[in-house]
Design a protein around this motif. Structure first.
Motif, PDB file in Angstrom:
ATOM      1  N   GLY A 226       0.775  -1.236   0.000  1.00  0.00           N
ATOM      2  CA  GLY A 226       0.000   0.000   0.000  1.00  0.00           C
ATOM      3  C   GLY A 226       0.803   1.281   0.000  1.00  0.00           C
ATOM      4  O   GLY A 226       0.240   2.368   0.159  1.00  0.00           O
ATOM      5  N   ASP A 227       2.116   1.194  -0.226  1.00  0.00           N
ATOM      6  CA  ASP A 227       2.970   2.373  -0.209  1.00  0.00           C
ATOM      7  C   ASP A 227       3.045   2.984  -1.611  1.00  0.00           C
ATOM      8  O   ASP A 227       3.756   2.487  -2.478  1.00  0.00           O
ATOM      9  N   ALA A 228       2.310   4.072  -1.827  1.00  0.00           N
ATOM     10  CA  ALA A 228       2.256   4.698  -3.151  1.00  0.00           C
ATOM     11  C   ALA A 228       3.508   5.493  -3.483  1.00  0.00           C
ATOM     12  O   ALA A 228       3.678   5.934  -4.624  1.00  0.00           O
ATOM     13  N   SER A 229       4.393   5.679  -2.524  1.00  0.00           N
ATOM     14  CA  SER A 229       5.602   6.477  -2.765  1.00  0.00           C
ATOM     15  C   SER A 229       6.761   5.634  -3.288  1.00  0.00           C
ATOM     16  O   SER A 229       7.808   6.168  -3.645  1.00  0.00           O
ATOM     17  N   ILE A 230       6.582   4.317  -3.344  1.00  0.00           N
ATOM     18  CA  ILE A 230       7.665   3.430  -3.734  1.00  0.00           C
ATOM     19  C   ILE A 230       8.085   3.691  -5.181  1.00  0.00           C
ATOM     20  O   ILE A 230       7.254   3.950  -6.052  1.00  0.00           O
ATOM     21  N   THR A 231       9.386   3.636  -5.445  1.00  0.00           N
ATOM     22  CA  THR A 231       9.911   3.836  -6.795  1.00  0.00           C
ATOM     23  C   THR A 231      10.998   2.801  -7.075  1.00  0.00           C
ATOM     24  O   THR A 231      11.510   2.153  -6.162  1.00  0.00           O
ATOM     25  N   SER A 232      11.342   2.679  -8.355  1.00  0.00           N
ATOM     26  CA  SER A 232      12.407   1.778  -8.777  1.00  0.00           C
ATOM     27  C   SER A 232      13.438   2.571  -9.565  1.00  0.00           C
ATOM     28  O   SER A 232      13.083   3.451 -10.358  1.00  0.00           O
ATOM     29  N   ASP A 233      14.701   2.270  -9.341  1.00  0.00           N
ATOM     30  CA  ASP A 233      15.763   2.966 -10.067  1.00  0.00           C
ATOM     31  C   ASP A 233      15.914   2.455 -11.487  1.00  0.00           C
ATOM     32  O   ASP A 233      16.520   3.124 -12.324  1.00  0.00           O
ATOM     33  N   LYS A 234      15.368   1.292 -11.762  1.00  0.00           N
ATOM     34  CA  LYS A 234      15.516   0.684 -13.077  1.00  0.00           C
ATOM     35  C   LYS A 234      14.154   0.455 -13.702  1.00  0.00           C
ATOM     36  O   LYS A 234      13.205   0.082 -13.017  1.00  0.00           O
ATOM     37  N   GLY A 235      14.043   0.697 -14.994  1.00  0.00           N
ATOM     38  CA  GLY A 235      12.789   0.495 -15.684  1.00  0.00           C
ATOM     39  C   GLY A 235      12.567  -0.956 -16.072  1.00  0.00           C
ATOM     40  O   GLY A 235      13.482  -1.779 -16.049  1.00  0.00           O
ATOM     41  N   SER A 236      11.342  -1.285 -16.440  1.00  0.00           N
ATOM     42  CA  SER A 236      10.978  -2.631 -16.840  1.00  0.00           C
ATOM     43  C   SER A 236      11.668  -3.022 -18.146  1.00  0.00           C
ATOM     44  O   SER A 236      11.813  -2.201 -19.058  1.00  0.00           O
ATOM     45  N   ASN A 237      12.073  -4.285 -18.233  1.00  0.00           N
ATOM     46  CA  ASN A 237      12.625  -4.819 -19.472  1.00  0.00           C
ATOM     47  C   ASN A 237      11.550  -5.304 -20.440  1.00  0.00           C
ATOM     48  O   ASN A 237      11.866  -5.645 -21.583  1.00  0.00           O
ATOM     49  N   ILE A 238      10.304  -5.340 -19.989  1.00  0.00           N
ATOM     50  CA  ILE A 238       9.200  -5.770 -20.841  1.00  0.00           C
ATOM     51  C   ILE A 238       8.495  -4.511 -21.346  1.00  0.00           C
ATOM     52  O   ILE A 238       7.742  -3.866 -20.620  1.00  0.00           O
ATOM     53  N   GLU A 239       8.790  -4.174 -22.577  1.00  0.00           N
ATOM     54  CA  GLU A 239       8.359  -2.876 -23.108  1.00  0.00           C
ATOM     55  C   GLU A 239       6.843  -2.746 -23.097  1.00  0.00           C
ATOM     56  O   GLU A 239       6.115  -3.646 -23.476  1.00  0.00           O
ATOM     57  N   GLY A 240       6.372  -1.583 -22.641  1.00  0.00           N
ATOM     58  CA  GLY A 240       4.947  -1.279 -22.648  1.00  0.00           C
ATOM     59  C   GLY A 240       4.243  -1.543 -21.330  1.00  0.00           C
ATOM     60  O   GLY A 240       3.137  -1.045 -21.110  1.00  0.00           O
TER      61      GLY A 240
END
Length: 355
Positions: A226-240
């Motif tokens: 439920g933490d809406a502030s969470i982020t990732s430093d790396k983007g998804s490898n599955i485009e789209g």
């Protein structure tokens, strides 16, 4: 704003919709799943070749109806490709300039398609830079930032009106199990899963919604904690699909279950499906279908029968230089052998597992 232009613009979009047939619902032939039927809603047959054609149409109608777009507006969008392709199509239909802000790693075929429709591509180094750069360009050019990640869930009428969920249930009416046990969807903006989930609740249907998330995406973590502030430093490898932040259009409350799908499983299942139906599909379809197969195996083990529906989001022809390129896969995804073996086991047993 010219009322005449607004009327003409909406009429052009509605006429384009009227010329377009609904997309097909494909039933997979899987005799190893007795009493369990799997269907793919083939969104690759839209004029711009993907599920995002629906979203782009809705976003344009929403923006024009809100008075945000006129005959002189430059359209800007944050997109890894498919939404940008579709928005470039509608921009050309209306005679408006279009700029797509996208990661430099976007598939070349998508870039070519955006340019084919008269759009321009503006590249950033990292996925999480697309938002601020789109806002900057919109301010600089006095344009409109479509912002699919915010408006996807509210631009589409989720109650019915031939949305994708309504279409699925209409096409399922004559099937052995017309009310699916599950609909499975992967989140990009989160707008499609929001539309499907809301529709299921509003129509008081027993169908459950499972959302499958790729690696390096935060939607699953948000659903769990439920933490809406969470982020990732790396983007998804599955485009789209998959996002480095929790997008406003992702509505966790309509989701019954979420699964995390390894990227290697997505690619293995993408290739497995391509062999089964005789044509290439995109990687997000692999993500979707791996989740479906997991649920189908669970149903089989429990002795349950029923149907499951997911989306064939786009064609694999867009990804010949990436997801269908062994060198690219080795460098970006890694070995898929574990999941290739699981799918081989499924072919003979109807259950995922290692040989």
């Amino acid at each position: 704003m010219s009322k005449q232009w607004v009327n003409q613009a909406i009429a052009k979009i509605e006429a384009d919709f009227q010329r377009s047939a609904d997309t097909h619902l494909i039933k997979l032939e899987l005799p190893q799943l007795t009493g369990i039927d799997i269907y793919l809603k083939d969104e690759s047959t839209h004029p711009t070749g993907s599920l995002k054609h629906r979203l782009a149409r809705s976003l344009f109608l929403y923006a024009i109806s809100n008075g945000w777009v006129n005959e002189n507006t430059t359209i800007i969008e944050s997109s890894s490709g498919s939404t940008a392709v579709s928005e470039a199509y509608f921009s050309r239909l209306l005679g408006l300039p279009f700029i797509a802000v996208m990661p430099a790693t976007t598939a070349k075929k998508k870039i070519q398609q955006i340019e084919f429709y008269g759009g321009r591509c503006h590249f950033v180094d990292k996925t999480d830079q697309i938002y601020a750069e789109s806002q900057r360009l919109a301010a600089q050019l006095n344009g409109h930032y479509m912002d699919q990640f915010t408006y996807a869930e509210r631009a589409t009428d989720w109650r019915g009106n031939n949305n994708i969920a309504d279409s699925i249930f209409n096409q399922m009416q004559k099937e052995p199990h017309p009310i699916p046990a599950w609909i499975v969807m992967s989140p990009g903006t989160g707008g499609t899963s929001a539309t499907i989930g809301r529709y299921l609740n509003y129509q008081q249907l027993d169908t459950k919604l499972c959302v499958v998330d790729p690696e390096n995406s935060v939607f699953y973590d948000y659903y769990i904690n439920g933490d809406a502030s969470i982020t990732s430093d790396k983007g998804s490898n599955i485009e789209g699909i998959g996002r480095p932040r929790v997008e406003p259009s992702f509505i966790a409350g309509v989701v019954d279950e979420m699964k995390k799908v390894p990227d290697a499983a997505s690619i293995a299942t993408m290739n497995w499906l391509a062999q089964l139906i005789g044509r290439k599909v995109g990687p997000s379809t692999g993500t979707n279908l791996y989740g479906v197969l997991q649920l189908a195996c669970q149903m089989k083990l429990k002795g349950e029968t029923g149907s499951l529906v997911t989306l064939l989001c786009d064609s694999g022809e867009r990804y010949l230089d990436t997801y269908y390129n062994n060198e690219w896969i080795n460098n970006n995804i890694g070995c898929t052998e574990q999941y290739d073996l699981e799918l081989q086991h499924f072919n003979s047993s109807g259950c995922l597992g290692k040989l």
